[in-house]
Design an enzyme around this catalytic site. Structure first.
Site, short mmCIF file in Angstrom:
data_model
loop_
_atom_site.label_atom_id
_atom_site.label_comp_id
_atom_site.label_asym_id
_atom_site.label_seq_id
_atom_site.Cartn_x
_atom_site.Cartn_y
_atom_site.Cartn_z
N CYS A 50 0.91 -1.18 0.10
CA CYS A 50 0.05 -0.03 0.08
C CYS A 50 1.01 1.14 0.09
CB CYS A 50 -1.00 0.11 1.33
SG CYS A 50 -1.88 1.82 1.13
N CYS B 95 -0.49 4.13 2.52
CA CYS B 95 -0.56 4.10 3.85
C CYS B 95 -0.31 2.38 4.31
CB CYS B 95 -1.86 4.55 4.39
SG CYS B 95 -3.30 4.07 3.76
N SER B 96 -1.41 1.87 4.64
CA SER B 96 -0.87 0.48 5.05
C SER B 96 -2.22 -0.46 4.87
CB SER B 96 -0.66 0.16 6.58
OG SER B 96 -1.62 0.74 7.30
N CYS B 97 -2.91 -0.23 3.78
CA CYS B 97 -4.08 -1.12 3.50
C CYS B 97 -3.61 -2.49 3.55
CB CYS B 97 -4.66 -0.57 2.21
SG CYS B 97 -5.68 1.29 2.38
FE FE Z 1 -3.73 2.18 2.76
#
Ligand code: FE
Length: 202
Positions: free
Chosen positions: A107, A110-112
């Site tokens: 991602c 961010c951190s999906c």
């Molecule tokens: Fe994300």
């Protein structure tokens, strides 16, 4: 509540653990959060929801061609057949590794991450370094993870988002075709389903 993909992560203090603890303290003091409920939630994500779920999905796909076909055409529905569904897993796409292509997931913003099948993302997945290098130099990143690609394989990088979460279907290891689903699942690591490892390699 949809995940805000444009959350200004860079504005957060450098110690997220401290910030989380401060938030928890305030929410509990104000009576907005029940500490027992919070503990139960954390326990669920640590023990019940994690890569073992994704490994069962992969094992079923290896063992059952009809399930694999459903998984590749509508991953959200196929994964729900095993009872895995919910937040951060509403729109799943499964990408299959073959002799021609190796898939890896990132991602960049961010951190999906697909929580119902992989749990909480590891720290490296959320790092600035992985998020930028996975796109710019995926082969170098894979080499550092110890992934030996076949000469015939192209690398395809999938950028997760608030809309779509990807899961890699690794290639089934040689010699594992007689195993049952439980034994097959033991060959599937978290990283293999992100694409930063091969099945059976950890
Ligand atoms: Fe994300």
């Amino acid at each position: 509540m949809p995940h805000d993909h444009h959350e200004p992560h860079s504005l957060l203090p450098s110690d997220p653990e401290l910030r989380a603890r401060a938030l928890e303290t305030i929410l509990v003091q104000k009576g907005l959060v029940d500490p027992a409920a919070l503990s139960a939630l954390i326990d669920t994500y640590q023990n019940d929801i994690g890569p073992q779920n994704g490994a069962r999905v992969v094992a079923r796909a290896w063992a059952n061609p009809a399930f694999k076909a459903r998984l590749l055409s509508d991953a959200t529905a196929a994964i729900a057949e095993l009872g895995f569904a919910g937040r951060q897993g509403e729109h799943m796409v499964v990408v299959e590794n073959t002799a021609a292509v190796h898939n890896m997931v990132v991602c960049t913003l961010c951190s999906c991450y697909p929580w119902p099948v992989l749990g909480i993302p590891p720290a490296w997945y959320k790092s600035d370094e992985y998020r930028s290098r996975a796109v710019k130099e995926p082969r170098a990143v894979l080499a550092e993870f110890g992934v030996a690609l076949l000469g015939s394989q192209k690398v395809r990088v999938w950028d997760s988002s608030a809309e779509v979460r990807y899961l890699v279907l690794p290639m089934q290891p040689e010699g594992s075709h007689e195993l049952d689903e439980g034994a097959l699942a033991n060959l599937v690591s978290r990283n293999a389903m992100i694409g930063t490892a091969l099945a059976g390699a950890e």
